[in-house]
Design a protein around this motif. Structure first.
Motif, short mmCIF file in Angstrom:
data_model
loop_
_atom_site.label_atom_id
_atom_site.label_comp_id
_atom_site.label_asym_id
_atom_site.label_seq_id
_atom_site.Cartn_x
_atom_site.Cartn_y
_atom_site.Cartn_z
N LYS A 12 0.85 -1.18 0.00
CA LYS A 12 0.00 0.00 0.00
C LYS A 12 0.88 1.23 0.00
O LYS A 12 1.79 1.35 0.82
CB LYS A 12 -0.89 0.01 1.24
N TYR A 13 0.63 2.11 -0.93
CA TYR A 13 1.39 3.35 -1.03
C TYR A 13 0.42 4.47 -1.37
O TYR A 13 -0.38 4.33 -2.30
CB TYR A 13 2.48 3.24 -2.10
N ASN A 14 0.50 5.55 -0.64
CA ASN A 14 -0.36 6.70 -0.91
C ASN A 14 0.40 7.70 -1.76
O ASN A 14 1.46 8.19 -1.35
CB ASN A 14 -0.80 7.37 0.40
N PHE A 15 -0.14 8.01 -2.91
CA PHE A 15 0.49 8.96 -3.80
C PHE A 15 0.07 10.38 -3.43
O PHE A 15 -1.04 10.62 -2.98
CB PHE A 15 0.08 8.70 -5.26
N GLY A 16 0.96 11.31 -3.64
CA GLY A 16 0.62 12.71 -3.42
C GLY A 16 0.94 13.16 -2.00
O GLY A 16 1.42 12.43 -1.16
N ASN A 17 0.66 14.41 -1.77
CA ASN A 17 0.92 15.03 -0.48
C ASN A 17 -0.25 14.75 0.45
O ASN A 17 -1.39 15.07 0.14
CB ASN A 17 1.12 16.54 -0.66
N GLN A 18 0.02 14.17 1.60
CA GLN A 18 -1.04 13.79 2.52
C GLN A 18 -1.35 14.87 3.55
O GLN A 18 -2.24 14.71 4.35
CB GLN A 18 -0.65 12.49 3.25
N LYS A 19 -0.62 15.97 3.53
CA LYS A 19 -0.85 17.04 4.48
C LYS A 19 -1.93 17.98 3.94
O LYS A 19 -2.04 18.22 2.75
CB LYS A 19 0.42 17.84 4.73
N VAL A 20 -2.70 18.50 4.85
CA VAL A 20 -3.71 19.47 4.46
C VAL A 20 -3.07 20.85 4.61
O VAL A 20 -2.69 21.25 5.71
CB VAL A 20 -4.96 19.36 5.35
N LYS A 21 -2.91 21.53 3.49
CA LYS A 21 -2.26 22.84 3.52
C LYS A 21 -3.29 23.93 3.78
O LYS A 21 -4.38 23.93 3.22
CB LYS A 21 -1.56 23.12 2.19
N ASP A 22 -2.88 24.86 4.60
CA ASP A 22 -3.69 26.06 4.87
C ASP A 22 -5.12 25.72 5.24
O ASP A 22 -6.07 26.35 4.74
CB ASP A 22 -3.67 27.01 3.67
N ALA A 23 -5.29 24.74 6.08
CA ALA A 23 -6.64 24.38 6.52
C ALA A 23 -7.05 25.37 7.61
O ALA A 23 -6.48 25.39 8.70
CB ALA A 23 -6.67 22.97 7.05
N LYS A 24 -7.99 26.20 7.28
CA LYS A 24 -8.44 27.21 8.23
C LYS A 24 -9.90 26.95 8.57
O LYS A 24 -10.69 26.62 7.70
CB LYS A 24 -8.31 28.61 7.63
N ALA A 25 -10.20 27.10 9.83
CA ALA A 25 -11.60 26.96 10.24
C ALA A 25 -12.36 28.20 9.80
O ALA A 25 -11.82 29.31 9.79
CB ALA A 25 -11.68 26.80 11.75
N GLY A 26 -13.60 28.00 9.43
CA GLY A 26 -14.42 29.14 9.02
C GLY A 26 -14.71 30.07 10.18
O GLY A 26 -14.61 29.70 11.35
N GLU A 27 -15.01 31.29 9.84
CA GLU A 27 -15.34 32.28 10.88
C GLU A 27 -16.60 31.86 11.61
O GLU A 27 -17.54 31.36 11.00
CB GLU A 27 -15.57 33.65 10.23
N LYS A 28 -16.61 32.07 12.92
CA LYS A 28 -17.80 31.77 13.70
C LYS A 28 -18.80 32.89 13.54
O LYS A 28 -18.44 34.06 13.41
CB LYS A 28 -17.44 31.61 15.18
N THR A 29 -20.03 32.50 13.55
CA THR A 29 -21.10 33.50 13.46
C THR A 29 -21.27 34.19 14.81
O THR A 29 -20.72 33.74 15.83
CB THR A 29 -22.43 32.85 13.05
N ALA A 30 -22.00 35.27 14.82
CA ALA A 30 -22.23 36.01 16.06
C ALA A 30 -22.93 35.12 17.10
O ALA A 30 -22.63 35.19 18.28
CB ALA A 30 -23.07 37.25 15.77
N GLU A 31 -23.82 34.25 16.65
CA GLU A 31 -24.53 33.38 17.54
C GLU A 31 -23.56 32.34 18.17
O GLU A 31 -23.65 32.04 19.35
CB GLU A 31 -25.65 32.65 16.80
N GLN A 32 -22.63 31.81 17.39
CA GLN A 32 -21.65 30.86 17.91
C GLN A 32 -20.71 31.53 18.91
O GLN A 32 -20.31 30.94 19.90
CB GLN A 32 -20.85 30.25 16.78
N LYS A 33 -20.32 32.78 18.62
CA LYS A 33 -19.43 33.51 19.53
C LYS A 33 -20.13 33.78 20.86
O LYS A 33 -19.52 33.83 21.89
CB LYS A 33 -18.98 34.81 18.89
N ARG A 34 -21.42 34.04 20.82
CA ARG A 34 -22.18 34.37 22.01
C ARG A 34 -22.21 33.18 22.97
O ARG A 34 -22.17 33.33 24.18
CB ARG A 34 -23.61 34.77 21.61
N LEU A 35 -22.30 31.96 22.42
CA LEU A 35 -22.37 30.76 23.26
C LEU A 35 -20.98 30.44 23.71
O LEU A 35 -20.56 29.93 24.59
CB LEU A 35 -22.98 29.58 22.51
#
Length: 62
Positions: free
Chosen positions: A39-62
């Motif tokens: 078994k060999y995985n081709f390609g780059n297995q790292k996730v580059k520049d994976a950023k979480a999306g901005e939280k909404t105002a409702e998520q920040k409030r909780l």
């Protein structure tokens, strides 16, 4: 690697009794095999520049 019955030790005796005929034979079937898996995985297995999306105002409030 997987080895199965490489020395042909898995043997069955098949008996047939029909009328006045009695016959038998040794059956090895398809029990003898060697399996190699690679078994060999081709390609780059790292996730580059994976950023979480901005939280909404409702998520920040909780």
């Amino acid at each position: 690697m997987v080895f199965n019955d490489i020395f042909r030790t898995d043997r069955n005796t098949i008996l047939t009794n029909y009328a006045d005929q009695n016959q038998y034979f040794k059956d090895y079937r398809d029990t003898r095999y060697i399996m190699i898996n690679l078994k060999y995985n081709f390609g780059n297995q790292k996730v580059k520049d994976a950023k979480a999306g901005e939280k909404t105002a409702e998520q920040k409030r909780l």
